[in-house]
Design a protein around this motif. Structure first.
Motif, PDB file in Angstrom:
ATOM      1  N   ARG A 109      -8.582   3.658   7.022  1.00 35.30           N
ATOM      2  CA  ARG A 109      -7.518   2.743   7.433  1.00 35.30           C
ATOM      3  C   ARG A 109      -6.261   3.511   7.837  1.00 35.30           C
ATOM      4  NH1 ARG A 109      -4.281  -1.313   3.312  1.00 35.30           N
ATOM      5  NH2 ARG A 109      -3.123  -2.505   4.882  1.00 35.30           N
ATOM      6  N   TYR A 110      -5.902   4.506   7.050  1.00 39.79           N
ATOM      7  CA  TYR A 110      -4.702   5.280   7.354  1.00 39.79           C
ATOM      8  C   TYR A 110      -4.944   6.234   8.519  1.00 39.79           C
ATOM      9  CZ  TYR A 110      -2.422   3.329   3.272  1.00 39.79           C
ATOM     10  OH  TYR A 110      -1.846   2.457   2.384  1.00 39.79           O
ATOM     11  N   ALA A 111      -6.155   6.764   8.627  1.00 40.41           N
ATOM     12  CA  ALA A 111      -6.472   7.621   9.772  1.00 40.41           C
ATOM     13  C   ALA A 111      -6.328   6.845  11.078  1.00 40.41           C
ATOM     14  CB  ALA A 111      -7.890   8.168   9.630  1.00 40.41           C
ATOM     15  N   ALA A 112      -6.806   5.588  11.088  1.00 38.68           N
ATOM     16  CA  ALA A 112      -6.672   4.759  12.283  1.00 38.68           C
ATOM     17  C   ALA A 112      -5.205   4.471  12.592  1.00 38.68           C
ATOM     18  CB  ALA A 112      -7.442   3.450  12.095  1.00 38.68           C
ATOM     19  N   GLY A 145       0.840  -1.192   0.000  1.00 38.29           N
ATOM     20  CA  GLY A 145       0.000   0.000   0.000  1.00 38.29           C
ATOM     21  C   GLY A 145       0.871   1.236   0.000  1.00 38.29           C
ATOM     22  N   TYR A 146       0.278   2.378   0.378  1.00 32.28           N
ATOM     23  CA  TYR A 146       1.078   3.606   0.448  1.00 32.28           C
ATOM     24  C   TYR A 146       2.011   3.524   1.646  1.00 32.28           C
ATOM     25  CZ  TYR A 146       2.639   8.301   1.286  1.00 32.28           C
ATOM     26  OH  TYR A 146       3.432   9.381   1.531  1.00 32.28           O
ATOM     27  N   ARG A 147       3.291   3.800   1.406  1.00 33.95           N
ATOM     28  CA  ARG A 147       4.303   3.764   2.452  1.00 33.95           C
ATOM     29  C   ARG A 147       5.114   5.063   2.419  1.00 33.95           C
ATOM     30  NH1 ARG A 147       5.775  -0.745   4.799  1.00 33.95           N
ATOM     31  NH2 ARG A 147       7.996  -0.229   4.738  1.00 33.95           N
ATOM     32  N   ALA A 148       5.211   5.710   3.556  1.00 37.16           N
ATOM     33  CA  ALA A 148       5.961   6.953   3.644  1.00 37.16           C
ATOM     34  C   ALA A 148       7.449   6.680   3.471  1.00 37.16           C
ATOM     35  CB  ALA A 148       5.716   7.625   4.992  1.00 37.16           C
ATOM     36  N   ARG A 183      -2.770   2.722  -1.914  1.00 35.23           N
ATOM     37  CA  ARG A 183      -1.637   3.419  -2.527  1.00 35.23           C
ATOM     38  C   ARG A 183      -2.118   4.310  -3.661  1.00 35.23           C
ATOM     39  NH1 ARG A 183       3.909   3.114  -3.287  1.00 35.23           N
ATOM     40  NH2 ARG A 183       4.651   3.421  -5.408  1.00 35.23           N
ATOM     41  N   ASP A 184      -3.069   3.823  -4.435  1.00 34.05           N
ATOM     42  CA  ASP A 184      -3.584   4.605  -5.557  1.00 34.05           C
ATOM     43  C   ASP A 184      -4.257   5.882  -5.061  1.00 34.05           C
ATOM     44  OD1 ASP A 184      -4.181   4.717  -8.500  1.00 34.05           O
ATOM     45  OD2 ASP A 184      -6.231   4.788  -7.727  1.00 34.05           O
ATOM     46  N   ALA A 185      -5.073   5.762  -4.018  1.00 34.16           N
ATOM     47  CA  ALA A 185      -5.778   6.927  -3.487  1.00 34.16           C
ATOM     48  C   ALA A 185      -4.820   7.953  -2.903  1.00 34.16           C
ATOM     49  CB  ALA A 185      -6.785   6.489  -2.429  1.00 34.16           C
ATOM     50  N   ALA A 186      -3.687   7.483  -2.355  1.00 36.98           N
ATOM     51  CA  ALA A 186      -2.722   8.400  -1.758  1.00 36.98           C
ATOM     52  C   ALA A 186      -1.869   9.107  -2.796  1.00 36.98           C
ATOM     53  CB  ALA A 186      -1.824   7.643  -0.776  1.00 36.98           C
ATOM     54  N   VAL A 210       0.093  25.031   7.938  1.00 37.89           N
ATOM     55  CA  VAL A 210      -0.494  23.890   7.234  1.00 37.89           C
ATOM     56  C   VAL A 210       0.614  23.256   6.407  1.00 37.89           C
ATOM     57  CG1 VAL A 210      -2.113  23.141   5.449  1.00 37.89           C
ATOM     58  CG2 VAL A 210      -2.823  24.834   7.150  1.00 37.89           C
ATOM     59  N   VAL A 211       0.735  21.937   6.486  1.00 36.23           N
ATOM     60  CA  VAL A 211       1.693  21.204   5.666  1.00 36.23           C
ATOM     61  C   VAL A 211       0.929  20.185   4.834  1.00 36.23           C
ATOM     62  CG1 VAL A 211       3.568  21.531   7.326  1.00 36.23           C
ATOM     63  CG2 VAL A 211       2.172  19.458   7.453  1.00 36.23           C
ATOM     64  N   ALA A 212       1.446  19.888   3.645  1.00 31.98           N
ATOM     65  CA  ALA A 212       0.762  18.927   2.776  1.00 31.98           C
ATOM     66  C   ALA A 212       1.725  18.304   1.789  1.00 31.98           C
ATOM     67  CB  ALA A 212      -0.396  19.594   2.026  1.00 31.98           C
ATOM     68  N   ASN A 213       1.519  17.019   1.551  1.00 28.07           N
ATOM     69  CA  ASN A 213       2.211  16.254   0.522  1.00 28.07           C
ATOM     70  C   ASN A 213       1.117  15.697  -0.390  1.00 28.07           C
ATOM     71  OD1 ASN A 213       3.900  14.617  -0.988  1.00 28.07           O
ATOM     72  ND2 ASN A 213       4.263  13.134   0.647  1.00 28.07           N
ATOM     73  N   PRO A 214       0.533  16.560  -1.265  1.00 23.46           N
ATOM     74  CA  PRO A 214      -0.622  16.136  -2.057  1.00 23.46           C
ATOM     75  C   PRO A 214      -0.280  14.996  -3.012  1.00 23.46           C
ATOM     76  CG  PRO A 214      -0.351  18.529  -2.105  1.00 23.46           C
ATOM     77  CD  PRO A 214       0.906  17.948  -1.529  1.00 23.46           C
ATOM     78  N   PRO A 215      -1.289  14.276  -3.495  1.00 23.77           N
ATOM     79  CA  PRO A 215      -1.040  13.210  -4.478  1.00 23.77           C
ATOM     80  C   PRO A 215      -0.235  13.728  -5.667  1.00 23.77           C
ATOM     81  CG  PRO A 215      -3.308  13.131  -3.737  1.00 23.77           C
ATOM     82  CD  PRO A 215      -2.723  14.392  -3.161  1.00 23.77           C
ATOM     83  N   PHE A 216       0.756  12.946  -6.073  1.00 24.56           N
ATOM     84  CA  PHE A 216       1.684  13.388  -7.109  1.00 24.56           C
ATOM     85  C   PHE A 216       1.137  13.244  -8.519  1.00 24.56           C
ATOM     86  CE2 PHE A 216       6.194  13.162  -5.071  1.00 24.56           C
ATOM     87  CZ  PHE A 216       5.839  14.199  -4.228  1.00 24.56           C
TER      88      PHE A 216
END
Length: 245
Positions: free
Chosen positions: A72-75, A19-22, A129-132, A110-116
């Protein structure tokens, strides 16, 4: 799930194995945020909490909130913050329609790493991962609009994104924020910048500043096992140093 160390082990993040991984981007984003003790910070699209927890590890006494679309990621962000002893308030919702509890608050940063990747791009096999990584209904300008609306007058918005999206970022800020500082991020010296870090101040008329690039790796190519981060990048990624924009 995996347990991944950031800032030399000062931050431990549980993340999905698939999935999405930082990686490095949220660490750089947190390092570029100039928040100080007692201020209120909002992380748009906080994911599992990487940027928020890295910022909390560097600056104590912050009131940190996150907005995350995927439950899922919020949790995970709530769980990671609880294990770290960080008071992170995670709101679930879309940047295009923030929840009422978030709209009732104003922030210093405010900080953000919006979808690329744009909405019409190829889908990632994993839905999370797709949604992120791929824009949905909320385009890049919507993320910036949401951030500016949640800032107090004179507050700061800090973004990390692909260099090719810079014209859109500047367009969305035009007439609403100034004192823009732009830090290009190069993988190696002599290469084009693939990422940019941008910080701007709401309602400011101060001039634009283009900073010397941050070079992430030493040498012209990766030649051996292990990381080859340049000293300035290593200070941020391992030691929690701030990036001065």
């Amino acid at each position: 799930m995996t347990r991944d160390a950031f800032l030399g082990g000062r931050v431990i993040l549980r993340q999905p194995r698939v999935g999405y991984r930082a990686a490095t981007d949220p660490v750089l984003l947190a390092a570029a945020c100039a928040a100080t003790h007692g201020q209120r910070v909002l992380d748009l699209g906080c994911g599992a909490g990487a940027a928020a927890l890295c910022l909390a590890a560097r600056v104590d006494g912050l009131e940190i909130h996150g907005l995350e679309l995927q439950p899922r990621y919020a949790a995970l962000a709530r769980s990671n913050a609880a294990h770290a002893g960080v008071a992170l308030t995670v709101h679930e919702g879309d940047v295009a329609r923030p929840p009422a509890a978030l709209r009732a608050r104003m922030f210093d940063h405010v900080v953000a790493n919006p979808p690329f990747f744009p909405a019409h791009g190829a889908c990632a096999p994993d839905a999370g991962r797709d949604a992120a990584r791929r824009e949905g209904a909320a385009a890049l300008a919507t993320w910036i609009d949401c951030g500016l609306r949640r800032l107090r007058q004179g507050g700061w918005i800090t973004l990390i994104h692909r260099a090719e999206r810079l014209p859109e970022m500047l367009g969305a800020l035009a007439g609403r924020a100034g004192d823009v500082a732009l830090l290009p991020i190069q993988a190696r010296a002599g290469r084009e910048a693939g990422r940019v870090l941008l910080r701007a101040r709401k309602d400011s008329r101060a001039p634009f500043r283009l900073l010397a690039p941050l070079v992430m790796h030493v040498g012209p190519a990766h030649l051996k096992d292990g990381d080859d981060f340049a000293p300035e990048a290593l200070a941020v990624l391992r030691d929690g140093a701030a990036l001065r924009l």
